[in-house]
Design an enzyme around this catalytic site. Structure first.
Site, mmCIF file in Angstrom:
data_model
loop_
_atom_site.group_PDB
_atom_site.id
_atom_site.type_symbol
_atom_site.label_atom_id
_atom_site.label_comp_id
_atom_site.label_asym_id
_atom_site.label_seq_id
_atom_site.Cartn_x
_atom_site.Cartn_y
_atom_site.Cartn_z
ATOM 1 N N ILE A 91 -6.431 67.931 -54.205
ATOM 2 C CA ILE A 91 -5.459 67.130 -54.966
ATOM 3 C C ILE A 91 -6.050 66.736 -56.311
ATOM 4 O O ILE A 91 -5.444 66.944 -57.366
ATOM 5 C CB ILE A 91 -5.038 65.879 -54.170
ATOM 6 N N GLU A 112 -16.764 62.956 -58.209
ATOM 7 C CA GLU A 112 -16.830 63.451 -56.838
ATOM 8 C C GLU A 112 -18.150 62.996 -56.219
ATOM 9 O O GLU A 112 -19.207 63.232 -56.798
ATOM 10 C CB GLU A 112 -16.717 64.976 -56.835
ATOM 11 N N HIS A 139 2.185 75.834 -45.506
ATOM 12 C CA HIS A 139 3.298 75.665 -44.567
ATOM 13 C C HIS A 139 4.638 75.900 -45.231
ATOM 14 O O HIS A 139 4.809 75.659 -46.426
ATOM 15 C CB HIS A 139 3.269 74.246 -43.997
ATOM 16 N N CYS A 152 -26.126 90.183 -48.973
ATOM 17 C CA CYS A 152 -25.470 89.792 -47.725
ATOM 18 C C CYS A 152 -24.793 91.030 -47.171
ATOM 19 O O CYS A 152 -23.783 91.486 -47.725
ATOM 20 C CB CYS A 152 -24.444 88.689 -47.963
ATOM 21 N N CYS A 167 -23.525 87.309 -39.021
ATOM 22 C CA CYS A 167 -24.883 86.881 -38.725
ATOM 23 C C CYS A 167 -25.164 85.502 -39.315
ATOM 24 O O CYS A 167 -26.258 84.983 -39.149
ATOM 25 C CB CYS A 167 -25.924 87.896 -39.182
#
Lengths: 137, 583, 424
Positions: free
Chosen positions: B106, B125, B143, B502, B539
């Site tokens: 928000i 924050e 939704h 990765c 992993c």
């Protein structure tokens, strides 16, 4: 007073039972089970599936030793470490002191497996040897 | 209205009598300035919940301004908000036109909407990155707006937000899928609910809702359980990756001049009359033309600092589980069990199986009222509930679960959003009580918050548009999804893009390194994971963690032992020497 | 760069290097592809000894073992590609398998009639054993912690709890203690330890580190960093026993809760995995049901000894070379008579899963499903004829057994081979 131990000479891990003998050693005794004992009056060792077990058991009750493996720091700016090991087994009770020496060691030249890092490690008849490779960078 | 008035006395009497009939004692009630305040102590959480919900009913019936529940449970209330460990004067004396408290979806979306205007904007924050609380602890479902009760802010913001997501995803470059959702009928008689469902769609403004037969459903979703008897399709249901959306909004806001301050918690405010003059934080005291309260579970605490308590938050925890990616082909639609009751105290909101945008399957969520607002512990019982959702798809096994996590919903006692300028403080705007469907509603809420804020600022002078505002954000490319030709061009520019770090998610060294640069860089291992998915695969960082840390150490010049996993105090490694000195 | 090799090996650890060497010795042109910068796979960080007792008749450390194989690669027709990652593999038509890779030099492709996957395994994570509580920093898998200690020279913590008595956990108990950390204890959910007996002695007994059986870690505490774990006892079914919770202050949790073969690349080829081994079923030439696709090492099933890993790699290399160079005639491919090997009795699993008439004599590996004091293994024909028999005085599931079998013992019409183990 019998002592139980697990042989570590090979992965099989035979369960050994060691009955310490008297001081006198009488020759000519024959093994009672697979593997065997030494001489009558000496320690009786059973449970081993090969002769290495006998050597191991005797060593463990008189002077237990271990190969020590670890890593040492190098002068590499990238923080590369060199894996090392003692070239032969060292007394188990010296492992802590050995680690202290290893922690103080910094390798400054390149090496390949087998190169000696510290000769006469801990004043024993063993070297600390490299087990990996480092190109010195 | 005050307690002392006759009407006030009557209202309190009605309320306390209701509690009495439910066997609840220990609650005291008072009325102040039209707000019902509940205090006292009760023996169980259940009693506290009843006190709050009954208070909300009273508020609605007698059109009060709000309800605040300060009732403790065995003298306990929530664990207080943890403060960042840093204390400095970074923000001391600074002034911004708009200060947004809270860097969740928000606050970040509002920042981006506000950045269309030529004003200075700061987002405060308290964690080390954006969206670390509810915003990233949800299933990412946009939704359709069916579940929310008609007439609520949830319903209207949900439907509006759902529509706005299409343009938002195009402008901000995040992935939006619209697979639609299906509410499963488990019994043939449920088809009688169709007119009810259709009426709900009409009332809320949800388009496209229609019945699908058992046979059609079996064709669409061959892996769905045999027990299904058709369902109700809501085609506008969408899925996003909430972490990606928060960062997308944040990066676009940053590129349009918004300043982000992390590890910054608001600890107090000063007012003069009905205007907030100073905002006190652990990084100094600043001032603002307008303050936006988007502080999630702590929004009522911020309201308290402003002397404007008219709501309080009761946290409701939810747990989701993620199922291995290779099951991704099992479902085409979001699938769930119908619930018309919104979230009001329903133990499982509905929940179901959600196909994540990354391709994994998400089970959940559960719903459990708790006392602590940031309790993210999971428990065996949570998985037991989620395993029931697995029954919806034949092929799912417990061993396919890669991970599970918890989040807390910021629920008010009225169980609806509060999106409005303050009635009592002239320069304060609220976005509080944003629980589900908060993610779906975010773009719409953000628009309104910006409008409210600009209106307040205009009282002190004209506010013009930002001349160089750029609504577009170019997302960082995911090299594994590019064609080989495009990939070759990236690697030719820099071979680091050809070194895979990765391997579960096929993320290159170059991509990881890039997240450490730019407008909103990653500063922690988890921050890298959120931006690239490195470490988020099967992993779970088993192989790549050392490499990611080395890249971070190289890029920032820090020692490997100083690379944190996440927030304050989340150290990963120690040097051997430090075992003597302590960490 | 499109290139053709007779055999492409995916993975440059002890399985892949052994496969490459054997394939080259079988006359094939070999490509060996490794995603890391250096060869050796997990051996690079396994600085302890005990490797190579069977393969080289010496007790080597992991890096030394890897070095031996690296030396063998030289002077053979093997092209090594490091920092190279397989992104796609497809079954082509005539030429075999088409593979795409990514490397710092750019993307490229290879085509080979025979491919050997030697991709090793990964560690099971805390989530997969349903660890609950907080999610702080300080939870490591044992291999991950091993890498940090041995490759980077950092400790995962000052006071560690280890969950799982598998070999990696035991090795790390010793390693951490030697490096100055305190290992509070090793916790094992089963009633018996999972690792090699040798490691139980050398890693735990030597350092007085207690081993708690039938006990598991149920919860982790600490929001940012591990502060404690709660352990509890479990019954034979693994269910927590109420009232046995114990909270242990610590700053790190090391997980040694199992290995999972890495076979995700086989998904795209439609190869199914055996549920018990979590690898594809193979014949004694290490070939899967897909002609030309071979596997070996820990990708096939989780091994205890690197010597066996290299042995399976060598068999795969030989099989792949024969296949690629057409020594197995076209008429044999696909029409090869396959004799499934069916486990029976106290067998947890055995490999290979099937035998073919042409090829090497199989080397069987198996694990008993539980500890057995005296056991008899029999290979029988469907008719009940005992083709092979061996007695064991002591079998434990963590210690895989090996024996060789001669194909000459297999009768003409043998629909399947029954692999039976029972206590006597």
């Amino acid at each position: 007073m019998e002592k139980q131990m697990t042989c570590i000479a090979c992965p099989r891990g035979c369960r050994l039972v060691v009955i310490p003998g008297t001081e006198e050693a009488v020759s000519g005794a024959r093994p009672e089970s697979d593997g065997g004992s030494i001489n009558r009056g000496g320690p009786v060792i059973t449970g081993n599936r090969c002769p290495k077990g006998i050597d191991y058991a005797l060593q463990e009750i008189t002077n237990p030793v271990r190969i020590l493996t670890s890593t040492v720091a190098t002068t590499s700016p990238g923080g590369i470490r060199m894996p090392v090991k003692t070239s032969v087994e060292i007394p188990k009770e010296l492992m802590k002191e050995a680690m202290a020496v290893i922690h103080r060691t910094v390798l400054s030249r390149p090496g390949i497996p087998g190169d000696v890092v510290i000769e006469g490690f801990l004043g024993l008849k063993t070297d600390l040897v490299a087990t990996g490779e480092w190109d010195g960078q | 209205m005050e307690s002392r008035s006759a009407r006030g006395e009557k209202i309190l009497a009605v309320y306390l009598k209701k509690l009495g009939s439910r066997g609840i004692t220990g609650v005291e009630a008072s009325l102040e300035d039209g707000v019902l305040f509940l205090t006292g102590d009760v023996p169980t959480l259940e009693d506290r919940l009843t006190a709050g919900f009954e208070g909300a009913k009273i508020k609605k019936k007698y059109r009060l301004r709000g309800v605040v529940n300060d009732v403790t449970v065995n003298q306990r209330s929530s664990v207080p908000m943890s403060l960042p460990s840093i204390n400095d004067t970074l923000l001391e004396g600074r002034r911004f036109d708009a200060v947004i408290i809270g860097g969740g979806i928000i606050g970040t979306a509002a920042a981006r909407e506000l950045s269309r205007w030529n004003i200075s904007i700061a987002v405060l924050e308290k964690e080390e990155d954006l969206g670390l609380h509810a915003s990233s602890r949800n299933d990412g479902m946009v939704h359709p707006g069916f579940a929310a009760s008609p007439g609520t802010l949830k319903a209207s913001y949900n439907v509006r937000g759902n529509r706005l997501y299409t343009r938002a995803s195009e402008e901000l470059g995040f992935t939006l899928r619209r697979p639609g959702s299906i509410l499963l009928f488990s019994h043939p008689a449920m088809i009688l609910l169709l007119p009810v469902f259709k009426r709900r769609c009409r009332k809320n403004g949800v388009s496209g809702g229609r019945w699908v037969s058992r046979r059609t459903l079996a064709r669409w979703e061959p892996e769905l359980t045999d027990k299904q008897r058709g369902g109700f399709l809501l085609p506008t249901a969408g899925i996003i990756s909430p972490q990606e959306v928060v960062l997308a909004y944040g990066e676009n806001a940053a590129s349009n001049g918004v300043e982000f301050f992390f590890h910054t918690a608001v600890t107090g405010m000063e007012k003069q009359g009905d205007i907030i003059t100073r905002i006190v934080t652990n990084r100094g005291t600043l001032s603002a033309g307008v303050v936006l309260n988007a502080a999630g579970v702590w929004a009522d605490q911020v309201a308290d600092y402003a002397g404007d308590r008219f709501f309080s938050i009761h946290p409701r925890k939810g747990v989701d589980a993620i199922v291995d990616k290779k099951q991704k082909d099992s479902l085409n639609h979001i699938v769930g069990m119908p619930s018309l009751r919104g979230n009001r105290r329903s133990h499982s909101k509905g929940g179901g199986l959600v196909l994540c945008v990354e391709g994994n399957l998400l089970l959940g969520p559960t719903a459990e009222e708790v006392l602590d607002r940031e309790d993210y512990t999971t428990h065996q019982k949570d998985l037991a509930i989620l395993k029931k959702h697995m029954e919806l798809d034949r092929r799912l096994r417990e061993s396919d679960i890669i991970t599970y996590y918890a989040g807390t919903r910021s629920a008010t006692w009225e169980e609806d959003f509060i999106v409005q300028p303050s009635d009592r403080v002239a320069n304060l705007v609220y976005a509080a009580g944003i629980q589900s469907p908060g993610v779906a509603s975010a773009p719409a809420i953000a628009e309104d918050l910006a409008a409210f804020a600009v209106k307040i600022l205009e009282k002190s002078g004209a506010v013009g548009p930002r001349p160089d505002f750029n609504p577009h954000r170019t997302p960082r490319p995911v090299l594994a999804e590019l064609s080989e030709e495009e990939r070759r061009r990236w690697i030719e520019k820099d071979p680091a893009y050809g070194r895979i770090v990765c391997r579960c998610e096929e993320v290159s060294e170059g991509e990881i390194r890039d997240t450490l640069r730019g407008g909103l860089p990653a500063t922690t291992v988890d921050g890298v994971k959120r931006r690239t998915r490195a470490g988020a695969g099967r992993c779970h960082g088993g192989f790549c963690l050392p490499r990611v840390m080395e890249i971070m150490a190289r890029e920032t010049g820090k020692d490997l032992g100083d690379i944190p996993r996440g927030g304050d105090g989340s150290w990963i490694l120690m040097k051997r020497k430090e075992t003597v000195n302590g960490k | 760069m499109e290139s053709n090799y007779d055999v492409t090996v995916i993975g440059g650890g002890p399985a892949g290097m052994a496969a490459a060497v054997a394939a080259a010795d079988g006359g094939a042109r070999v490509a060996l592809v490794e995603r890391e910068e250096k060869l050796g796979g997990i051996l690079k960080q396994c600085i302890h000894d005990g490797f190579g007792l069977f393969r080289f008749n010496e007790r080597l450390t992991g890096p030394e073992y890897a070095w031996r194989y690296q030396q063998m690669l030289m002077g053979r027709r093997i092209d090594v590609f490091t920092s190279t990652f397989l992104t796609k593999i497809q079954r082509g038509t005539e030429e075999g398998f088409q593979m795409r890779f990514v490397a710092p030099g750019g993307p490229f492709g290879l085509t080979s009639p025979a491919v050997i996957t030697a991709t090793g395994c990964r560690e099971r994570t805390g989530r997969q054993v349903f660890l609950h509580g907080d999610r702080p920093a300080g939870i490591f898998t044992a291999g991950q912690a091993q890498g940090f200690v041995n490759l980077q020279g950092y400790l995962p913590g000052r006071r560690c709890v280890i969950l799982g008595s598998g070999d990696i956990g035991l090795i790390m108990a010793r390693r951490l203690t030697l490096e100055g950390a305190e290992v509070e204890g090793v916790y094992e959910v089963k009633q018996e330890p999972s690792g090699l007996t040798r490691n139980l002695v050398q890693c735990l007994e030597d350092f007085d580190i207690p081993l708690h059986l039938s006990t598991t870690v149920k919860e982790v505490h600490g929001r940012r960093r591990v502060e404690a774990v709660t352990v509890c006892q479990v019954d034979e079914a693994g269910r927590p026993v109420t009232g046995t919770d114990r909270r242990i202050p610590c700053d790190s949790l090391i997980l040694s809760v199992g290995l999972i073969p890495e076979n995700e690349i086989l998904d795209s080829l439609g190869i199914s995995l055996d549920e018990r081994t979590r690898g594809p079923g193979v014949d004694q030439n290490q070939m899967t049901r897909l002609p030309g696709l071979f596997t070996c090492g820990n990708a096939q099933h989780v091994n205890d000894l690197v010597d066996y890993v290299s042995e399976s790699g060598a068999a795969a290399g030989r099989g792949a070379a024969r296949f690629a160079l057409g020594k197995r005639g076209a008429e044999e491919r696909g029409t090869e008579e396959t004799i499934p090997v069916r486990p029976s009795g106290e067998i947890l699993y055995q490999v290979p899963a099937a035998l073919v008439r042409h090829g090497e004599d199989p080397v069987f590996f198996f694990r008993a499903s539980r500890s057995l004091e005296k056991a008899r293994l029999e290979l029988r024909s469907p008719g009940g004829e005992v083709l092979y028999q061996k007695r064991y005085t002591f079998l434990r599931p963590p210690e895989m057994e090996r024996f060789e079998f001669s194909m000459t013992k297999l009768p003409e019409n043998c629909g399947e081979l029954i692999f039976h183990l029972e206590e006597v």
